[in-house]
Design a protein around this motif. Sequence first.
Motif, mmCIF file in Angstrom:
data_model
loop_
_atom_site.group_PDB
_atom_site.id
_atom_site.type_symbol
_atom_site.label_atom_id
_atom_site.label_comp_id
_atom_site.label_asym_id
_atom_site.label_seq_id
_atom_site.Cartn_x
_atom_site.Cartn_y
_atom_site.Cartn_z
ATOM 1 N N THR A 53 8.588 20.944 -4.291
ATOM 2 C CA THR A 53 8.759 22.022 -3.341
ATOM 3 C C THR A 53 8.649 23.337 -3.767
ATOM 4 O OG1 THR A 53 10.056 20.560 -2.121
ATOM 5 C CG2 THR A 53 10.107 22.616 -1.267
ATOM 6 N N VAL A 54 7.855 23.970 -2.938
ATOM 7 C CA VAL A 54 7.789 25.459 -3.003
ATOM 8 C C VAL A 54 7.653 26.302 -1.907
ATOM 9 C CG1 VAL A 54 4.932 25.343 -3.149
ATOM 10 C CG2 VAL A 54 6.243 27.170 -4.377
ATOM 11 N N VAL A 55 8.345 27.384 -1.972
ATOM 12 C CA VAL A 55 8.246 28.269 -0.621
ATOM 13 C C VAL A 55 7.975 29.780 -1.293
ATOM 14 C CG1 VAL A 55 9.796 29.301 0.957
ATOM 15 C CG2 VAL A 55 10.662 27.129 0.098
ATOM 16 N N PHE A 56 6.879 30.084 -0.738
ATOM 17 C CA PHE A 56 6.249 31.344 -1.046
ATOM 18 C C PHE A 56 6.823 32.455 0.229
ATOM 19 C CE2 PHE A 56 3.152 28.927 -3.437
ATOM 20 C CZ PHE A 56 3.399 29.826 -4.725
ATOM 21 N N ASP A 57 7.582 33.315 -0.192
ATOM 22 C CA ASP A 57 7.809 34.354 1.004
ATOM 23 C C ASP A 57 7.527 35.603 0.369
ATOM 24 O OD1 ASP A 57 8.916 36.028 2.977
ATOM 25 O OD2 ASP A 57 11.014 35.500 2.590
ATOM 26 N N LEU A 58 6.359 36.024 0.535
ATOM 27 C CA LEU A 58 5.747 37.205 -0.287
ATOM 28 C C LEU A 58 4.537 37.851 0.384
ATOM 29 C CD1 LEU A 58 3.565 35.574 -2.137
ATOM 30 C CD2 LEU A 58 5.414 35.290 -3.352
ATOM 31 N N THR A 59 4.146 38.976 0.053
ATOM 32 C CA THR A 59 3.091 39.616 0.408
ATOM 33 C C THR A 59 2.023 39.751 -0.723
ATOM 34 O OG1 THR A 59 4.192 40.852 2.027
ATOM 35 C CG2 THR A 59 1.947 41.617 1.571
ATOM 36 N N PHE A 60 0.790 38.883 -0.504
ATOM 37 C CA PHE A 60 0.077 38.868 -1.842
ATOM 38 C C PHE A 60 -0.856 40.180 -1.721
ATOM 39 C CE2 PHE A 60 0.896 34.161 -1.710
ATOM 40 C CZ PHE A 60 1.017 33.881 -2.810
ATOM 41 N N ASP A 61 -1.417 40.462 -2.881
ATOM 42 C CA ASP A 61 -2.106 41.884 -3.160
ATOM 43 C C ASP A 61 -3.584 42.027 -2.258
ATOM 44 O OD1 ASP A 61 -1.697 44.548 -4.132
ATOM 45 O OD2 ASP A 61 -2.621 43.919 -6.068
ATOM 46 N N GLY A 62 -3.749 40.674 -1.955
ATOM 47 C CA GLY A 62 -5.297 40.875 -1.145
ATOM 48 C C GLY A 62 -6.326 40.404 -1.836
ATOM 49 N N GLU A 63 -7.506 40.638 -1.015
ATOM 50 C CA GLU A 63 -8.857 40.347 -1.478
ATOM 51 C C GLU A 63 -9.313 40.530 -2.789
ATOM 52 O OE1 GLU A 63 -9.925 38.014 0.471
ATOM 53 O OE2 GLU A 63 -8.708 38.333 2.327
ATOM 54 N N ASP A 64 -8.880 41.863 -3.342
ATOM 55 C CA ASP A 64 -9.437 42.162 -4.730
ATOM 56 C C ASP A 64 -8.738 41.425 -5.864
ATOM 57 O OD1 ASP A 64 -10.900 44.127 -3.068
ATOM 58 O OD2 ASP A 64 -9.288 45.803 -3.245
ATOM 59 N N ASP A 65 -7.779 40.722 -5.644
ATOM 60 C CA ASP A 65 -7.116 39.993 -6.865
ATOM 61 C C ASP A 65 -8.303 39.082 -7.435
ATOM 62 O OD1 ASP A 65 -5.321 39.355 -8.911
ATOM 63 O OD2 ASP A 65 -3.960 38.084 -7.265
ATOM 64 N N VAL A 66 -8.183 38.798 -8.669
ATOM 65 C CA VAL A 66 -8.973 37.823 -9.357
ATOM 66 C C VAL A 66 -8.530 36.540 -9.163
ATOM 67 C CG1 VAL A 66 -9.748 37.127 -11.601
ATOM 68 C CG2 VAL A 66 -9.588 39.795 -11.120
ATOM 69 N N CYS A 84 4.870 22.460 0.623
ATOM 70 C CA CYS A 84 4.729 23.922 0.574
ATOM 71 C C CYS A 84 4.707 24.612 1.793
ATOM 72 C CB CYS A 84 2.946 24.128 -0.044
ATOM 73 S SG CYS A 84 2.422 25.659 -0.285
ATOM 74 N N PHE A 85 5.429 25.763 1.661
ATOM 75 C CA PHE A 85 5.930 26.628 2.666
ATOM 76 C C PHE A 85 5.369 27.761 2.508
ATOM 77 C CE2 PHE A 85 9.281 23.554 2.551
ATOM 78 C CZ PHE A 85 9.520 23.105 3.899
ATOM 79 N N LEU A 86 4.572 28.166 3.377
ATOM 80 C CA LEU A 86 4.033 29.744 3.216
ATOM 81 C C LEU A 86 4.571 30.509 4.567
ATOM 82 C CD1 LEU A 86 0.172 28.919 2.176
ATOM 83 C CD2 LEU A 86 1.788 29.250 0.822
ATOM 84 N N GLU A 87 5.192 31.569 3.929
ATOM 85 C CA GLU A 87 6.171 32.266 5.076
ATOM 86 C C GLU A 87 5.437 33.714 5.179
ATOM 87 O OE1 GLU A 87 9.063 31.222 6.157
ATOM 88 O OE2 GLU A 87 9.054 29.490 5.150
ATOM 89 N N ILE A 88 5.469 34.280 6.462
ATOM 90 C CA ILE A 88 5.035 35.591 6.680
ATOM 91 C C ILE A 88 3.510 35.466 6.542
ATOM 92 C CG2 ILE A 88 5.328 37.993 6.512
ATOM 93 C CD1 ILE A 88 7.678 37.516 4.626
ATOM 94 N N PHE A 89 2.889 34.321 7.033
ATOM 95 C CA PHE A 89 1.441 34.334 7.025
ATOM 96 C C PHE A 89 0.665 35.073 8.202
ATOM 97 C CE2 PHE A 89 -2.458 31.814 7.064
ATOM 98 C CZ PHE A 89 -2.549 31.311 5.767
ATOM 99 N N ILE A 114 3.435 26.637 7.662
ATOM 100 C CA ILE A 114 2.849 27.876 7.897
ATOM 101 C C ILE A 114 3.877 28.691 8.733
ATOM 102 C CG2 ILE A 114 1.015 29.538 8.349
ATOM 103 C CD1 ILE A 114 0.273 27.676 5.970
ATOM 104 N N SER A 115 4.541 29.517 8.337
ATOM 105 C CA SER A 115 5.291 30.359 9.195
ATOM 106 C C SER A 115 4.706 31.937 9.391
ATOM 107 C CB SER A 115 6.751 30.440 8.690
ATOM 108 O OG SER A 115 7.667 31.095 9.397
ATOM 109 N N GLY A 116 4.193 31.905 10.443
ATOM 110 C CA GLY A 116 3.371 33.262 10.740
ATOM 111 C C GLY A 116 4.256 34.564 11.309
ATOM 112 N N ARG A 117 3.419 35.511 10.924
ATOM 113 C CA ARG A 117 4.120 36.774 11.682
ATOM 114 C C ARG A 117 4.125 36.871 13.185
ATOM 115 N NH1 ARG A 117 0.974 41.019 7.561
ATOM 116 N NH2 ARG A 117 2.164 40.548 5.344
ATOM 117 N N TYR A 118 3.499 35.759 13.816
ATOM 118 C CA TYR A 118 3.075 35.606 15.028
ATOM 119 C C TYR A 118 4.250 34.221 15.627
ATOM 120 C CZ TYR A 118 -0.578 38.452 13.625
ATOM 121 O OH TYR A 118 -1.508 39.613 13.242
#
Length: 147
Positions: A53-66, A84-89, A114-118
């Motif tokens: 089980t993995v929970v990601f509660d973070l803000t990824f650096d965006g489109e420019d990441d390799v 898999c849980f993706l928070e703040i999506f 998926i737990s979204g911002r909305y």
Amino acid sequence: MKAYSNVKFLRINQCDVDIPMFPNLIYLELSVGYHVKWSVALDMLNHCPKLQTVVFDLTFDGEDDVWPDPGFVPECFSSHLRKCFLEIFAGLGCEKRFARYVMQNSTLLRTMTISGRYPPNHPKMLEILTELSSYPRSSAVCELLIK
């Protein structure tokens, strides 16, 4: 972090560059308050071969990441990962690409939540659900949930 390398459950608020192996880790919550590179998140997963089980509660650096080599898949994806849980999506392209990567490569995945911002019934979340539902999945039993 090496002192905690034998734990089964771990919550991390900061990723170090030198990530040790976590041979017994089955639950990981990665909660970071600053922008994170995709490569750091995937490197962490690569050091957790038995992760279920993995929970990601973070803000990824965006489109420019390799993005990693398409042939690179963390061991836990093919042998253990079930939830898999993706928070703040927010539905950013990089977030959707990561969700797709997980669903395409996790052969035992049961739920992608998926737990979204909305709110779940917001038109943006329904649009995200529709798009993510169209992605191929390695696991025939993988269920996509929006919360």
